[in-house]
Design an enzyme around this catalytic site. Structure first.
Site, PDB file in Angstrom:
ATOM      1  N   ARG A  56       1.655  -2.727  -3.907  1.00 51.66           N
ATOM      2  CA  ARG A  56       2.607  -1.687  -4.280  1.00 51.66           C
ATOM      3  C   ARG A  56       3.312  -2.136  -5.561  1.00 51.66           C
ATOM      4  NH1 ARG A  56       6.377  -4.536  -4.048  1.00 51.66           N
ATOM      5  NH2 ARG A  56       7.607  -2.975  -5.152  1.00 51.66           N
ATOM      6  N   GLY A  57       4.047  -1.199  -6.158  1.00 48.14           N
ATOM      7  CA  GLY A  57       4.634  -1.437  -7.469  1.00 48.14           C
ATOM      8  C   GLY A  57       3.716  -0.851  -8.519  1.00 48.14           C
ATOM      9  N   ALA A  58       4.276  -0.027  -9.405  1.00 44.07           N
ATOM     10  CA  ALA A  58       3.444   0.735 -10.337  1.00 44.07           C
ATOM     11  C   ALA A  58       2.480  -0.132 -11.154  1.00 44.07           C
ATOM     12  CB  ALA A  58       4.332   1.574 -11.262  1.00 44.07           C
ATOM     13  N   ARG A 105      -2.162   7.176  -4.865  1.00 44.45           N
ATOM     14  CA  ARG A 105      -0.708   7.258  -5.066  1.00 44.45           C
ATOM     15  C   ARG A 105      -0.456   8.123  -6.299  1.00 44.45           C
ATOM     16  NH1 ARG A 105       2.575   3.186  -3.007  1.00 44.45           N
ATOM     17  NH2 ARG A 105       4.258   4.620  -3.493  1.00 44.45           N
ATOM     18  N   GLN A 208      11.749  -2.791   1.125  1.00 44.80           N
ATOM     19  CA  GLN A 208      11.180  -3.662   0.087  1.00 44.80           C
ATOM     20  C   GLN A 208      12.206  -4.671  -0.427  1.00 44.80           C
ATOM     21  OE1 GLN A 208      10.848  -0.304   0.177  1.00 44.80           O
ATOM     22  NE2 GLN A 208       8.936   0.377  -0.755  1.00 44.80           N
ATOM     23  N   ASP A 249       8.505   4.214 -11.883  1.00 50.51           N
ATOM     24  CA  ASP A 249       7.108   4.565 -11.656  1.00 50.51           C
ATOM     25  C   ASP A 249       6.616   5.596 -12.660  1.00 50.51           C
ATOM     26  OD1 ASP A 249       5.977   3.545  -8.719  1.00 50.51           O
ATOM     27  OD2 ASP A 249       8.145   3.554  -8.889  1.00 50.51           O
ATOM     28  N   ASN A 259      11.815   6.686  -9.751  1.00 50.12           N
ATOM     29  CA  ASN A 259      11.781   5.353  -9.149  1.00 50.12           C
ATOM     30  C   ASN A 259      11.981   5.501  -7.644  1.00 50.12           C
ATOM     31  OD1 ASN A 259      11.559   2.448  -9.600  1.00 50.12           O
ATOM     32  ND2 ASN A 259      13.683   2.327  -8.927  1.00 50.12           N
ATOM     33  N   LYS A 260      11.980   4.390  -6.947  1.00 50.60           N
ATOM     34  CA  LYS A 260      12.103   4.395  -5.497  1.00 50.60           C
ATOM     35  C   LYS A 260      13.307   5.211  -5.046  1.00 50.60           C
ATOM     36  CE  LYS A 260       9.769   2.849  -3.276  1.00 50.60           C
ATOM     37  NZ  LYS A 260       8.600   3.504  -2.673  1.00 50.60           N
TER      38      LYS A 260
END
EC number: 5.3.1.23
Length: 358
Positions: A56-58, A105, A208, A249, A259-260
């Site tokens: 995970r993480g762009a 995603r 996270q 992202d 973003n998250k």
């Protein structure tokens, strides 16, 4: 001039490992209690890993997808379908695999960006198209690490000595090729003696911040304090935080950032309390084709993620949940966007066009 940042000390974790025939992905669902790498030998297994948040993480998603294309090419050869293919024919055969990766995603622009790089590399390849794909995937990973080092120094340059910082989600080595984006700025700030206090929000519902960020900082000997997401405004009111530093992202042409989920409310609280707000992401996250945040597709995940914790249901039966994964922070709430190309202060459509336009 000697670089003041000891990268070996502050950059010990690698979530993505290429062994030569297998892609190994650190299973981030198991952290912090189990460090386990999942071997991926097919493109489909990489797509599943991206969707399931194993990786995970762009930036990390884009890197994993690039290696997924390499694996797809090897699958062609293993099945015999790759024999005698030129680069153009290979591109046609590999396109379904790339589409499968892209669908894993939808919000993170780095995923589509990395796949487009692989397509471009293939379009100019000769007979050595397999080697071209391999080298391009490795270049994407190497360039990301170099960009993170650059962003760390640029972002730390904005921070005054003795500052406290708050971050959200995980934007460190676990989300990138290494060092991190927003967490890279924090690492650089700690290394330079500017950052004295680090706070991390827990980041519901996947935690996270609680599972990944504070664990990752602990591995590098950086002291961090975990807070409930709902404690952020009160923390800002105490004066312990001078910067909120987050990743992205997707960054739009006007400077809006996705973003998250939970990032937007931090930006609102930061503006009210006079706390600066920094977004850190590589230029590959900038999407000048998307005019503003209203045009971003916001991914929603299974509501079950909100209704329980660790497999145990915490909400009554029959209760429904809404589970958007991202939110959009308007550009007017952002003090600086940091990329490896430079710092965009008080971003707007004009400044974004100056930095990232054709």
């Amino acid at each position: 001039m000697t670089d003041p940042i000891d990268y070996a000390r502050y950059d010990r974790i690698r979530p993505i490992r290429w062994t030569g025939d297998t892609l190994e992905l650190l299973d981030q669902r198991k952290l912090p209690f189990e460090v386990r790498y999942i071997p991926c030998t097919t493109c489909a297994s990489v797509a599943v890993a991206i969707h399931a948040l194993i990786v995970r993480g762009a930036p990390a998603i884009g890197i994993a997808a690039a290696w997924g294309v390499v694996l797809a090419a090897r699958e062609l050869d293993a099945s015999g379908a790759g024999a005698g293919l030129d680069a153009a024919a290979a591109a046609e055969r590999l396109e379904p695999a790339m589409q499968q990766l892209n669908a894993a995603r939808p919000t993170a622009v780095n995923l589509a960006w990395a796949l487009q790089r692989m397509r471009r590399a293939l379009s100019t390849a000769g007979e050595d198209w397999r080697g071209v794909l391999l080298r391009e995937a490795r270049a994407i990973a190497d360039e990301d690490l170099a960009a993170n080092h650059r962003m760390g120094k640029l972002g730390a340059g904005l921070i005054a000595n003795g500052s406290g910082v708050l971050t959200h989600c995980n934007t460190g080595s676990l989300a990138t090729a290494g060092f991190g984006t927003a967490l890279g700025v924090i690492r650089a700030g700690v290394a330079q003696g500017k950052v004295e206090r680090v706070y991390a929000g827990e980041t519901r519902p996947w935690l996270q911040g609680a599972r990944l960020t504070v664990w990752e900082l602990q591995q590098d000997g950086i002291d961090a304090t975990l807070i409930a997401d709902s404690a952020a405004s009160h923390l800002m009111k105490t004066g312990q935080v001078q910067w909120v530093i987050v990743g992205a992202d997707r960054i739009c042409a006007n400077g809006d950032t996705a973003n998250k989920i939970g990032t937007y409310q931090l930006a609102i609280a930061a503006r009210y309390h006079g706390v600066k707000f920094m977004v850190v992401a590589p230029s590959s996250t900038v999407d000048m084709a998307t005019p503003n945040g209203g045009k971003i597709e916001i991914e929603e995940r299974d509501q079950a993620e909100m209704l329980g914790l660790g497999g145990t249901r915490t909400a009554a039966e029959g209760v429904r949940a809404w589970n958007p994964v991202f939110d959009v922070t308007p550009s007017e709430l952002i003090d600086a966007i940091v990329t490896e190309r430079g710092v965009v202060e008080r971003p707007n459509r004009v400044s974004m066009q100056t930095f990232f336009g054709p």
